[in-house]
Write a protein that holds these residues in place. Sequence first.
Motif, mmCIF file in Angstrom:
data_model
loop_
_atom_site.group_PDB
_atom_site.id
_atom_site.type_symbol
_atom_site.label_atom_id
_atom_site.label_comp_id
_atom_site.label_asym_id
_atom_site.label_seq_id
_atom_site.Cartn_x
_atom_site.Cartn_y
_atom_site.Cartn_z
ATOM 1 N N SER A 197 29.006 60.708 23.662
ATOM 2 C CA SER A 197 29.872 60.184 24.717
ATOM 3 C C SER A 197 30.528 61.312 25.508
ATOM 4 C CB SER A 197 30.944 59.270 24.115
ATOM 5 O OG SER A 197 31.935 60.012 23.420
ATOM 6 N N LEU B 221 30.317 61.936 29.492
ATOM 7 C CA LEU B 221 31.518 61.954 30.320
ATOM 8 C C LEU B 221 31.648 63.261 31.093
ATOM 9 C CD1 LEU B 221 33.937 60.251 27.780
ATOM 10 C CD2 LEU B 221 33.136 59.296 29.951
ATOM 11 N N GLY C 123 29.822 62.937 34.237
ATOM 12 C CA GLY C 123 30.259 61.879 35.142
ATOM 13 C C GLY C 123 29.738 60.505 34.827
ATOM 14 N N SER D 194 30.547 57.748 33.234
ATOM 15 C CA SER D 194 31.675 57.124 32.536
ATOM 16 C C SER D 194 31.277 55.838 31.819
ATOM 17 C CB SER D 194 32.811 56.839 33.525
ATOM 18 O OG SER D 194 32.361 55.964 34.551
ATOM 19 N N SER E 142 31.789 55.608 27.866
ATOM 20 C CA SER E 142 32.746 54.651 27.306
ATOM 21 C C SER E 142 32.069 53.694 26.330
ATOM 22 C CB SER E 142 33.436 53.875 28.427
ATOM 23 O OG SER E 142 32.494 53.178 29.214
ATOM 24 N N TYR F 7 38.764 55.482 24.936
ATOM 25 C CA TYR F 7 38.023 54.499 25.735
ATOM 26 C C TYR F 7 38.733 54.219 27.057
ATOM 27 C CZ TYR F 7 35.987 50.050 27.175
ATOM 28 O OH TYR F 7 35.390 49.051 27.890
ATOM 29 N N ALA G 241 38.198 57.148 29.297
ATOM 30 C CA ALA G 241 36.817 57.219 29.770
ATOM 31 C C ALA G 241 36.532 56.214 30.875
ATOM 32 C CB ALA G 241 35.860 57.001 28.600
ATOM 33 N N ARG G 242 37.294 55.129 30.947
ATOM 34 C CA ARG G 242 37.071 54.103 31.957
ATOM 35 C C ARG G 242 37.655 54.474 33.316
ATOM 36 N NH1 ARG G 242 33.290 50.685 31.694
ATOM 37 N NH2 ARG G 242 34.503 49.167 32.883
ATOM 38 N N LYS G 243 38.357 55.599 33.400
ATOM 39 C CA LYS G 243 38.912 56.021 34.682
ATOM 40 C C LYS G 243 37.783 56.320 35.673
ATOM 41 C CE LYS G 243 43.229 58.145 33.092
ATOM 42 N NZ LYS G 243 44.016 59.414 33.084
ATOM 43 N N SER H 44 37.526 58.755 37.725
ATOM 44 C CA SER H 44 37.212 60.184 37.653
ATOM 45 C C SER H 44 38.104 60.821 36.613
ATOM 46 C CB SER H 44 37.420 60.862 39.011
ATOM 47 O OG SER H 44 38.778 60.738 39.419
ATOM 48 N N LEU H 45 37.594 61.882 35.992
ATOM 49 C CA LEU H 45 38.317 62.540 34.912
ATOM 50 C C LEU H 45 38.835 63.893 35.372
ATOM 51 C CD1 LEU H 45 35.928 61.860 31.884
ATOM 52 C CD2 LEU H 45 37.967 60.576 32.551
ATOM 53 N N ASP I 212 42.257 65.109 31.079
ATOM 54 C CA ASP I 212 41.589 63.954 30.468
ATOM 55 C C ASP I 212 40.503 64.420 29.500
ATOM 56 O OD1 ASP I 212 43.077 62.034 31.839
ATOM 57 O OD2 ASP I 212 41.690 62.002 33.537
#
Length: 209
Positions: free
Chosen positions: A93, A97, A100, A102, A106, A168, A171-173, A175-176, A180
């Motif tokens: 994961s 991530l 990119g 996501s 996630s 989780y 990760a759902r954002k 953009s990181l 993050d």
Amino acid sequence: MTMNAWPADPFASKPPKAPSRRLREPGHVPGEIGIWVFIFGDLLIFALFFGVFVYERSRNAGLFEQAREHMNLTFGAGNTFLLLTGSMFVALSLNSLRRGASGRGSRMILVTLLCGVGFVVNKALEYSSEIQAGHTPSTNSFYMYYFVFTGIHLLHLLLGMVALVIMYLIARKPSLTRRDLRNLEAGASYWHLIDLLWIVLFALLYLMR
């Protein structure tokens, strides 16, 4: 009348895509320094626990071996498989991530969380089986260590599952940020600690002769 431009040559080579921006730099240490201080401190404490167990086993080898023979290897091996699988998916994961992806990242965190739930259910069944067989912390030294050590480890795992839920949500954002990513790496590092501790416990309690 204006003349239409000729269509682009379909066989012309396309310009290379710009490389995706990665949030991790060369030589980067995963997570924050605080999580590594905690991990090494926890490892030292468990190393002391394991040393005490080995010492007590050397003094009561017959009793410990007799108790070990009654341990259900299926439960222990099943939990080992669940934690190893969870660690694999949490590592995958992070790789997703960082690139990119996501959605994929996630979902893999959710798989790790499901492995944690499976561990809790399996451990509850094992505890119930041992207690029904008359094995409690007061039975002998082996079962006292078994319930104490696996109970402390189970507490670590429950905290790890809380960390996975937070991971989780991060990760759902859309953009990181670098922060993050550091938080995700800290959570993953803690989960790997849980995995490592269980592998040692599995060897000591179920396999050591």
